[in-house]
Design an enzyme around this catalytic site. Sequence first.
Site, PDB file in Angstrom:
ATOM      1  N   ASN A 150      -6.080  -2.518   1.975  1.00  0.00           N
ATOM      2  CA  ASN A 150      -6.068  -3.967   2.112  1.00  0.00           C
ATOM      3  C   ASN A 150      -7.507  -4.467   2.215  1.00  0.00           C
ATOM      4  OD1 ASN A 150      -3.296  -4.258   2.112  1.00  0.00           O
ATOM      5  ND2 ASN A 150      -3.109  -4.340   4.329  1.00  0.00           N
TER       6      ASN A 150
ATOM      7  N   ARG B 282       0.828  -1.212   0.000  1.00  0.00           N
ATOM      8  CA  ARG B 282       0.000   0.000   0.000  1.00  0.00           C
ATOM      9  C   ARG B 282       0.859   1.258   0.000  1.00  0.00           C
ATOM     10  NH1 ARG B 282      -3.305  -0.335   5.126  1.00  0.00           N
ATOM     11  NH2 ARG B 282      -1.404  -1.403   5.721  1.00  0.00           N
TER      12      ARG B 282
END
Length: 97
Positions: free
Chosen positions: A44, A26
């Site tokens: 996520n 990320r």
Amino acid sequence: MQTSSESIIVRAHVFVSGQVQGVGYRYSTQKQATALGLQGWVKNLTDGRVEAVFEGHQDTIDRMIQWCYQGPKSAQPQDVIIYFEEPEGLQGFEIRY
């Protein structure tokens, strides 16, 4: 008046599976997207995938999608699924939780 394809903003909704959580995916996605000047977000999912939305010019979106197939060094992406949608005019690029 003609519009060049470079001025058209597109939106890619991307799902990345494989070893993509717990490896900085990320944060690396945010860094890469920001460097390319893209707007959107990344997060996520509970099933182990990473979901991201990118808005920007088609050629830049294509470069970001190619990056998603590799990700950061410790990631091992297996599959990237892309849906093209109508842009929403997002501003900035954030990590969502």
